[in-house]
Motif scaffolding. Structure first.
Motif, PDB file in Angstrom:
ATOM      1  N   ILE A  57       7.712  -5.258   3.262  1.00 17.03           N
ATOM      2  CA  ILE A  57       9.007  -4.681   3.638  1.00 17.03           C
ATOM      3  C   ILE A  57       8.777  -3.428   4.466  1.00 17.03           C
ATOM      4  CG2 ILE A  57      11.140  -3.629   2.771  1.00 17.03           C
ATOM      5  CD1 ILE A  57      10.711  -5.354   0.215  1.00 17.03           C
ATOM      6  N   ILE A  58       9.466  -3.371   5.610  1.00 19.50           N
ATOM      7  CA  ILE A  58       9.437  -2.195   6.476  1.00 19.50           C
ATOM      8  C   ILE A  58      10.843  -1.597   6.431  1.00 19.50           C
ATOM      9  CG2 ILE A  58       8.922  -1.294   8.771  1.00 19.50           C
ATOM     10  CD1 ILE A  58       6.566  -2.833   7.425  1.00 19.50           C
ATOM     11  N   GLY A  59      10.964  -0.371   5.944  1.00 18.29           N
ATOM     12  CA  GLY A  59      12.258   0.263   5.726  1.00 18.29           C
ATOM     13  C   GLY A  59      12.979   0.642   7.000  1.00 18.29           C
ATOM     14  N   ALA A  81       0.798  -4.636  17.027  1.00 13.57           N
ATOM     15  CA  ALA A  81       0.821  -4.410  15.578  1.00 13.57           C
ATOM     16  C   ALA A  81       0.814  -5.748  14.845  1.00 13.57           C
ATOM     17  CB  ALA A  81       2.044  -3.596  15.181  1.00 13.57           C
ATOM     18  N   SER A  82       0.299  -5.741  13.617  1.00 15.07           N
ATOM     19  CA  SER A  82       0.234  -6.945  12.797  1.00 15.07           C
ATOM     20  C   SER A  82       0.773  -6.625  11.408  1.00 15.07           C
ATOM     21  CB  SER A  82      -1.210  -7.436  12.698  1.00 15.07           C
ATOM     22  OG  SER A  82      -1.294  -8.530  11.811  1.00 15.07           O
ATOM     23  N   ILE A  83       1.754  -7.415  10.975  1.00 12.11           N
ATOM     24  CA  ILE A  83       2.344  -7.240   9.648  1.00 12.11           C
ATOM     25  C   ILE A  83       2.130  -8.531   8.883  1.00 12.11           C
ATOM     26  CG2 ILE A  83       4.435  -6.738   8.351  1.00 12.11           C
ATOM     27  CD1 ILE A  83       5.454  -5.208  10.834  1.00 12.11           C
ATOM     28  N   GLU A  84       1.299  -8.463   7.830  1.00  8.79           N
ATOM     29  CA  GLU A  84       0.950  -9.655   7.065  1.00  8.79           C
ATOM     30  C   GLU A  84       2.085 -10.077   6.139  1.00  8.79           C
ATOM     31  OE1 GLU A  84      -2.721  -8.879   5.011  1.00  8.79           O
ATOM     32  OE2 GLU A  84      -3.896  -9.007   6.854  1.00  8.79           O
ATOM     33  N   LEU A  95       4.359 -10.865  13.280  1.00  6.17           N
ATOM     34  CA  LEU A  95       5.083 -10.667  12.032  1.00  6.17           C
ATOM     35  C   LEU A  95       4.881 -11.918  11.197  1.00  6.17           C
ATOM     36  CD1 LEU A  95       8.549  -9.261  13.205  1.00  6.17           C
ATOM     37  CD2 LEU A  95       6.460  -8.014  12.689  1.00  6.17           C
ATOM     38  N   GLY A  96       4.386 -11.742   9.977  1.00  2.05           N
ATOM     39  CA  GLY A  96       4.201 -12.886   9.096  1.00  2.05           C
ATOM     40  C   GLY A  96       2.813 -13.467   9.126  1.00  2.05           C
ATOM     41  N   ALA A  97       1.859 -12.718   9.626  1.00  4.35           N
ATOM     42  CA  ALA A  97       0.475 -13.209   9.637  1.00  4.35           C
ATOM     43  C   ALA A  97       0.037 -13.489   8.208  1.00  4.35           C
ATOM     44  CB  ALA A  97      -0.447 -12.165  10.260  1.00  4.35           C
ATOM     45  N   ILE A  98      -0.676 -14.576   8.019  1.00  8.57           N
ATOM     46  CA  ILE A  98      -1.158 -14.903   6.681  1.00  8.57           C
ATOM     47  C   ILE A  98      -2.367 -14.038   6.387  1.00  8.57           C
ATOM     48  CG2 ILE A  98      -2.124 -16.689   5.197  1.00  8.57           C
ATOM     49  CD1 ILE A  98      -0.387 -18.698   6.673  1.00  8.57           C
ATOM     50  N   ILE A 139      -0.559  -3.796   8.789  1.00  8.94           N
ATOM     51  CA  ILE A 139       0.090  -3.621   7.494  1.00  8.94           C
ATOM     52  C   ILE A 139      -0.254  -4.830   6.643  1.00  8.94           C
ATOM     53  CG2 ILE A 139       2.284  -3.370   6.283  1.00  8.94           C
ATOM     54  CD1 ILE A 139       3.345  -1.986   8.822  1.00  8.94           C
ATOM     55  N   GLY A 140      -0.876  -4.586   5.497  1.00 16.37           N
ATOM     56  CA  GLY A 140      -1.337  -5.655   4.618  1.00 16.37           C
ATOM     57  C   GLY A 140      -0.205  -6.316   3.850  1.00 16.37           C
TER      58      GLY A 140
END
Length: 194
Positions: free
Chosen positions: A110-112, A102-105, A76-79, A123-124
């Motif tokens: 925002i993930i609801g 999973a990777s969230i940049e 979470l928070g990948a640049i 997720i870009g």
């Protein structure tokens, strides 16, 4: 002459500064989770962070809502490609599940509430995923893309509305899963606050 080789895994280490944190007293966070960065990482009540999950606040704050589950080997928070620092790098609403790998940049992503991010999804930066969405394994959401509430996204890019109306059942299942995980995962929040 017989030779025995023993393989020992190296200890988990963060690759950056120790992040400032704000934890609810009721979270479960594995000792081998990795929290790094310079912005605040907030984890709300009854959320679970699995071993080897990485929360990176170098590009901005990481906020995890109530009763979320962040599985192993997630980031979470990948640049991302923009490399920008923002006020809010990643925000997970309540009852969000981020599955293995999973990777969230970062980038005001925002993930609801009630959304499931499937295994190995990407997720870009700046994407906004609505409430009660399901991203199937290996799905990719482009940077800056918006996904409406109650949408199923498939790994081949197809999408459909989710009319099952199972949000309440999903939340009840998440609560039961968290109860089990709290007993299975040795938690050590003090490691990250000291």
């Amino acid at each position: 002459m017989s030779s025995k080789r023993h393989s020992i895994l190296p200890p988990v280490s963060s690759s950056g500064p120790k992040a400032p944190v704000s934890f609810s007293s009721s979270i479960t966070i594995a000792d081998s989770a990795i929290l790094t960065g310079t912005s605040l990482i907030t984890i709300s009540s009854e959320s679970v962070v699995h071993p080897r999950a990485k929360l990176d606040s170098l590009a901005g704050r990481v906020t995890i809502g109530r009763r979320c589950v962040v599985h192993e080997r997630t980031t979470l928070g990948a640049i991302g490609t923009t490399g920008k620092v923002t006020e809010h790098a990643v925000t997970l609403g309540d009852y969000v599940t981020v599955e293995v790998g999973a990777s969230i940049e970062a980038g005001n992503t925002i993930i609801g509430e009630g959304t499931t991010v499937g295994v190995a999804c990407k997720i870009g930066a700046g994407a906004v995923i609505g409430k009660n969405c399901t991203l199937t394994p290996h799905s990719e959401i482009a940077a800056g893309e918006t996904i409406p509430d109650n949408t199923v996204v498939y790994s081949n890019g197809l999408r459909r509305p989710d009319r099952r109306g199972v949000a309440d059942l999903r939340n009840k299942g998440q609560t039961r899963q968290i109860d089990v995980l709290r007993r299975m995962i040795p938690s050590n929040p003090a490691k990250f606050t000291a």
